[in-house]
Design an enzyme around this catalytic site. Structure first.
Site, PDB file in Angstrom:
ATOM      1  N   TRP A 195       0.830  -1.208   0.000  1.00  0.00           N
ATOM      2  CA  TRP A 195       0.000   0.000   0.000  1.00  0.00           C
ATOM      3  C   TRP A 195       0.864   1.258   0.000  1.00  0.00           C
ATOM      4  O   TRP A 195       0.365   2.352  -0.118  1.00  0.00           O
ATOM      5  CB  TRP A 195      -0.975   0.012   1.175  1.00  0.00           C
ATOM      6  CG  TRP A 195      -0.365  -0.384   2.480  1.00  0.00           C
ATOM      7  CD1 TRP A 195       0.274   0.447   3.348  1.00  0.00           C
ATOM      8  CD2 TRP A 195      -0.347  -1.683   3.054  1.00  0.00           C
ATOM      9  NE1 TRP A 195       0.707  -0.270   4.430  1.00  0.00           N
ATOM     10  CE2 TRP A 195       0.333  -1.591   4.288  1.00  0.00           C
ATOM     11  CE3 TRP A 195      -0.829  -2.938   2.644  1.00  0.00           C
ATOM     12  CZ2 TRP A 195       0.544  -2.683   5.117  1.00  0.00           C
ATOM     13  CZ3 TRP A 195      -0.613  -4.027   3.483  1.00  0.00           C
ATOM     14  CH2 TRP A 195       0.056  -3.895   4.692  1.00  0.00           C
ATOM     15  N   ARG A 196       2.175   1.073   0.140  1.00  0.00           N
ATOM     16  CA  ARG A 196       3.045   2.240   0.008  1.00  0.00           C
ATOM     17  C   ARG A 196       3.371   2.515  -1.464  1.00  0.00           C
ATOM     18  O   ARG A 196       4.022   3.497  -1.788  1.00  0.00           O
ATOM     19  CB  ARG A 196       4.334   2.039   0.801  1.00  0.00           C
ATOM     20  CG  ARG A 196       4.089   2.173   2.302  1.00  0.00           C
ATOM     21  CD  ARG A 196       5.359   1.974   3.092  1.00  0.00           C
ATOM     22  NE  ARG A 196       5.143   2.295   4.494  1.00  0.00           N
ATOM     23  CZ  ARG A 196       5.988   2.000   5.467  1.00  0.00           C
ATOM     24  NH1 ARG A 196       7.118   1.392   5.188  1.00  0.00           N
ATOM     25  NH2 ARG A 196       5.730   2.326   6.707  1.00  0.00           N
ATOM     26  N   GLY A 218     -10.246  -9.142  12.948  1.00  0.00           N
ATOM     27  CA  GLY A 218     -10.724  -8.412  14.132  1.00  0.00           C
ATOM     28  C   GLY A 218     -12.195  -8.065  14.031  1.00  0.00           C
ATOM     29  O   GLY A 218     -12.952  -8.715  13.312  1.00  0.00           O
ATOM     30  N   CYS A 278      18.905   2.020  18.254  1.00  0.00           N
ATOM     31  CA  CYS A 278      19.479   3.214  17.622  1.00  0.00           C
ATOM     32  C   CYS A 278      20.580   2.852  16.622  1.00  0.00           C
ATOM     33  O   CYS A 278      20.543   3.283  15.474  1.00  0.00           O
ATOM     34  CB  CYS A 278      20.064   4.132  18.684  1.00  0.00           C
ATOM     35  SG  CYS A 278      19.020   4.339  20.129  1.00  0.00           S
ATOM     36  N   CYS A 299      19.804  13.327  18.849  1.00  0.00           N
ATOM     37  CA  CYS A 299      18.823  12.756  19.774  1.00  0.00           C
ATOM     38  C   CYS A 299      19.198  12.967  21.244  1.00  0.00           C
ATOM     39  O   CYS A 299      20.281  12.576  21.693  1.00  0.00           O
ATOM     40  CB  CYS A 299      18.675  11.260  19.489  1.00  0.00           C
ATOM     41  SG  CYS A 299      17.517  10.456  20.600  1.00  0.00           S
ATOM     42  N   TYR A 352      -7.551   9.799  12.841  1.00  0.00           N
ATOM     43  CA  TYR A 352      -6.244   9.235  12.468  1.00  0.00           C
ATOM     44  C   TYR A 352      -6.297   8.650  11.049  1.00  0.00           C
ATOM     45  O   TYR A 352      -5.442   8.920  10.199  1.00  0.00           O
ATOM     46  CB  TYR A 352      -5.826   8.147  13.476  1.00  0.00           C
ATOM     47  CG  TYR A 352      -4.563   7.467  13.036  1.00  0.00           C
ATOM     48  CD1 TYR A 352      -3.327   8.025  13.313  1.00  0.00           C
ATOM     49  CD2 TYR A 352      -4.617   6.298  12.263  1.00  0.00           C
ATOM     50  CE1 TYR A 352      -2.162   7.438  12.852  1.00  0.00           C
ATOM     51  CE2 TYR A 352      -3.458   5.709  11.795  1.00  0.00           C
ATOM     52  CZ  TYR A 352      -2.243   6.281  12.104  1.00  0.00           C
ATOM     53  OH  TYR A 352      -1.100   5.699  11.615  1.00  0.00           O
ATOM     54  N   GLN A 398      -6.025  -3.493  13.651  1.00  0.00           N
ATOM     55  CA  GLN A 398      -6.023  -4.543  14.670  1.00  0.00           C
ATOM     56  C   GLN A 398      -5.163  -5.724  14.323  1.00  0.00           C
ATOM     57  O   GLN A 398      -5.172  -6.717  15.019  1.00  0.00           O
ATOM     58  CB  GLN A 398      -7.441  -5.060  14.856  1.00  0.00           C
ATOM     59  CG  GLN A 398      -8.307  -4.017  15.484  1.00  0.00           C
ATOM     60  CD  GLN A 398      -9.635  -4.587  15.841  1.00  0.00           C
ATOM     61  OE1 GLN A 398     -10.190  -5.343  15.057  1.00  0.00           O
ATOM     62  NE2 GLN A 398     -10.119  -4.251  17.001  1.00  0.00           N
ATOM     63  N   ASP A 423       0.789   9.748  16.600  1.00  0.00           N
ATOM     64  CA  ASP A 423       0.307   8.544  17.291  1.00  0.00           C
ATOM     65  C   ASP A 423       1.323   8.174  18.369  1.00  0.00           C
ATOM     66  O   ASP A 423       2.280   8.922  18.622  1.00  0.00           O
ATOM     67  CB  ASP A 423       0.055   7.406  16.290  1.00  0.00           C
ATOM     68  CG  ASP A 423       1.314   6.926  15.612  1.00  0.00           C
ATOM     69  OD1 ASP A 423       2.415   7.456  15.927  1.00  0.00           O
ATOM     70  OD2 ASP A 423       1.245   6.008  14.782  1.00  0.00           O
ATOM     71  N   GLU A 425      -5.544   0.799   5.817  1.00  0.00           N
ATOM     72  CA  GLU A 425      -5.583   1.447   7.138  1.00  0.00           C
ATOM     73  C   GLU A 425      -6.595   0.762   8.057  1.00  0.00           C
ATOM     74  O   GLU A 425      -6.326   0.540   9.231  1.00  0.00           O
ATOM     75  CB  GLU A 425      -5.945   2.931   6.991  1.00  0.00           C
ATOM     76  CG  GLU A 425      -4.828   3.776   6.405  1.00  0.00           C
ATOM     77  CD  GLU A 425      -3.617   3.881   7.322  1.00  0.00           C
ATOM     78  OE1 GLU A 425      -3.793   3.831   8.556  1.00  0.00           O
ATOM     79  OE2 GLU A 425      -2.497   3.983   6.807  1.00  0.00           O
TER      80      GLU A 425
END
Ligand code: SF4
Length: 307
Positions: free
Chosen positions: A34-35, A93, A204, A215, A132, A52, A150, A47
């Site tokens: 979906w990207r 879900g 990291c 950071c 969202y 879930q 988020d 989305e």
């Protein structure tokens, strides 16, 4: 509070921070199908399914759903029982989500002439589409969203720029950091950072986080966050730093302090807070444990692993 004290980006080269994240994302992001699309229907389905279900498991269901109902119009024509049956069959879900998705497809077809609206506010008018999801569709389909805030994004902002645990502060910081008009790549990138590098226990170095040099948490070793109230066990601890030393020396005969230091912390500066003296302390601990030998030669101090 002064203006600067309220601004988590005071003194930060925000453009460099943005570029670093986008480059990191584009160089190696997880390649969810979906990207690859900017079709709002396909993105809405992804989305709703992702709410879930683990992303890896959503991939098959998403393909199968779109094979069966490739457009909002096709879904609007479907029997609700079939849509719910699909949902249950793929363990996606709550069935209510299938019903809402079906209803939203009908709304788009009947009320919007088959064309999805492109703003977060209008998308939120669709059945079952909360703020969202509306923003995600506006961002990923139309590059017209606001900055996503988020749990993952809050964690990243709190750690990287010491944004206080306060919803307004997070909203402001997320908005200020997002490059104008680039919600598609930006929201994907910052969520990816929270998903694969700045997780509850952050990785990291292993994930090559592009924000290490900026950071706050990386610098201080305090990796607590709103959703991580106690320090994660490994990352940021002295034990972690010791681990990095051992790792750096593993494949080498010996390393001088100033060659070793930058491999332990990106902000190593010989005379700085995290410099030779600090590194020497770490090495002495490791030497006491019999892991490392430190030789103070006439020219320079070198460290090597005891084998
Ligand atoms: S350096 Fe670590 S703590 Fe900081 S943003 Fe990156 S992954 Fe998160």
């Amino acid at each position: 509070m002064t203006e600067d004290a309220a601004d988590p980006f005071a003194g930060v080269d925000v453009d460099a921070v943005r570029d670093a994240l986008v480059e990191w994302y584009e160089a190696g992001h997880r390649d969810f199908p979906w990207r690859q699309t900017d079709d709002p229907y396909e993105i809405l389905v992804s989305e709703v399914m992702s709410q879930q279900t683990q992303l890896g498991r959503v991939v098959d269901a998403w393909h199968a759903f779109l094979d069966r109902w490739p457009t909002a119009a096709a879904l609007a024509d479907a029997d609700r029982a079939d849509v719910v049956g699909f949902w249950t069959g793929h363990s996606l879900g709550y069935n209510n989500r299938a019903k809402y998705l079906h209803e939203a497809a009908r709304q788009v077809t009947e009320e919007y002439d088959g064309e999805f609206p492109d703003s977060p506010a209008e998308l939120a008018e669709l059945m079952g589409v909360g703020p969202y999801t509306a923003n995600a569709v506006a961002s990923f389909a139309f590059d017209n969203g606001d900055a996503v805030v988020d749990t993952n994004v809050k964690r990243v902002l709190h750690r990287a720029f010491a944004v206080p645990d306060d919803d307004d502060a997070f909203e402001r910081a997320a908005r200020d950091l997002m490059p104008a008009g680039e919600s598609r790549v930006w929201n994907n990138a910052i969520m990816e950072l929270g998903g694969v590098a700045c997780e509850k226990t952050p990785s990291c170095d292993a994930a090559g986080c592009p924000w290490r040099q900026y950071c706050h948490a990386y610098e201080t070793g305090d990796f607590t966050a709103p959703d991580v109230p106690t320090q994660p066990a490994f990352e940021g601890s002295r034990r972690q730093m010791r681990g990095r030393v051992v790792n750096a020396l593993k494949d080498r005969d010996a390393l001088a302090l100033d060659d070793l230091g930058p491999k332990i912390r990106v902000d190593y500066v010989p005379d700085g807070e995290y410099g030779r003296e600090w590194l020497r302390g770490l090495l002495d601990d490791l030497a006491d444990d019999g892991l490392v030998a430190v030789d103070d030669g006439s020219d320079e101090t070198v460290a090597r692993l005891r084998r």
